[in-house]
Design an enzyme around this catalytic site. Structure first.
Site, PDB file in Angstrom:
ATOM      1  N   THR A  13     -21.671  73.271  11.476  1.00 47.92           N
ATOM      2  CA  THR A  13     -22.981  73.055  12.098  1.00 47.92           C
ATOM      3  C   THR A  13     -22.890  71.989  13.180  1.00 47.92           C
ATOM      4  OG1 THR A  13     -23.664  71.390  10.471  1.00 47.92           O
ATOM      5  CG2 THR A  13     -24.160  73.687   9.959  1.00 47.92           C
ATOM      6  N   ASP A  14     -23.903  71.972  14.045  1.00 48.93           N
ATOM      7  CA  ASP A  14     -23.944  70.977  15.116  1.00 48.93           C
ATOM      8  C   ASP A  14     -24.862  69.823  14.720  1.00 48.93           C
ATOM      9  OD1 ASP A  14     -26.560  71.905  15.489  1.00 48.93           O
ATOM     10  OD2 ASP A  14     -26.046  73.083  17.254  1.00 48.93           O
ATOM     11  N   LYS A  15     -25.116  68.947  15.637  1.00 47.98           N
ATOM     12  CA  LYS A  15     -25.922  67.752  15.368  1.00 47.98           C
ATOM     13  C   LYS A  15     -27.347  68.104  14.923  1.00 47.98           C
ATOM     14  CE  LYS A  15     -26.743  63.217  17.360  1.00 47.98           C
ATOM     15  NZ  LYS A  15     -26.486  62.339  18.504  1.00 47.98           N
ATOM     16  N   ILE A  18     -27.674  73.313  12.959  1.00 43.77           N
ATOM     17  CA  ILE A  18     -27.576  74.755  13.188  1.00 43.77           C
ATOM     18  C   ILE A  18     -26.098  75.124  13.308  1.00 43.77           C
ATOM     19  CG2 ILE A  18     -28.195  76.642  14.767  1.00 43.77           C
ATOM     20  CD1 ILE A  18     -30.632  75.334  13.423  1.00 43.77           C
TER      21      ILE A  18
END
Length: 143
Positions: A13-15, A18
């Protein structure tokens, strides 16, 4: 057709929490390897014979996001096989809700000794396995 479940890892996932878009391409590869193994064409076995199947093109349509710990069902099928070219299609769904997350296609060729090769001519035994799997798939008799 083959299906498997991938549980989204935190590092995927990203920051914003997501799943990063690049991970779907990795799951497509997992789907291809799974598909080939299920029909009796080990990806590692093909590479051991000197056959490579590089990605020639990708088409990915992102429909909805997924997040850490979601279970993603990756459905893989062969859309077209000519002996020289192989086109996979993928549908990734949230396993819990059924929501479509991604629809994608990947196109591949076959290389032997660094040159494009016809599986029908160079590896008829492997071509037969793939051809029969595609015929079963089209007839709705997935193995």
């Amino acid at each position: 057709m083959s299906k498997f479940i991938h549980r989204v890892k935190y590092y995927e996932t990203d920051k914003m929490g997501i799943t990063h878009h690049s991970n779907y391409v990795r799951w497509m590869e997992e789907g291809r390897v799974d598909y080939l193994e299920k029909i009796g064409l080990s990806f590692a076995g093909m590479e051991a014979k000197g056959i490579a199947s590089p990605v020639v093109s990708l088409d990915v349509k992102y429909k909805a996001p997924c997040t850490f710990d979601d279970e993603v069902e990756v459905e893989t099928l062969v859309h077209d096989y000519t002996g020289i070219r192989l086109l996979f299609s993928y549908t990734m769904r949230n396993a819990k809700t059924g929501a479509v997350l991604v629809e994608a296609n990947s196109s591949h060729c076959f290389l032997f000794g660094g040159k494009v090769v016809s599986m029908k001519k160079a590896f008829p035994d492997l071509d037969k396995v793939m051809t029969e799997a595609v015929e079963r798939q089209k007839a709705g008799q997935n193995k």
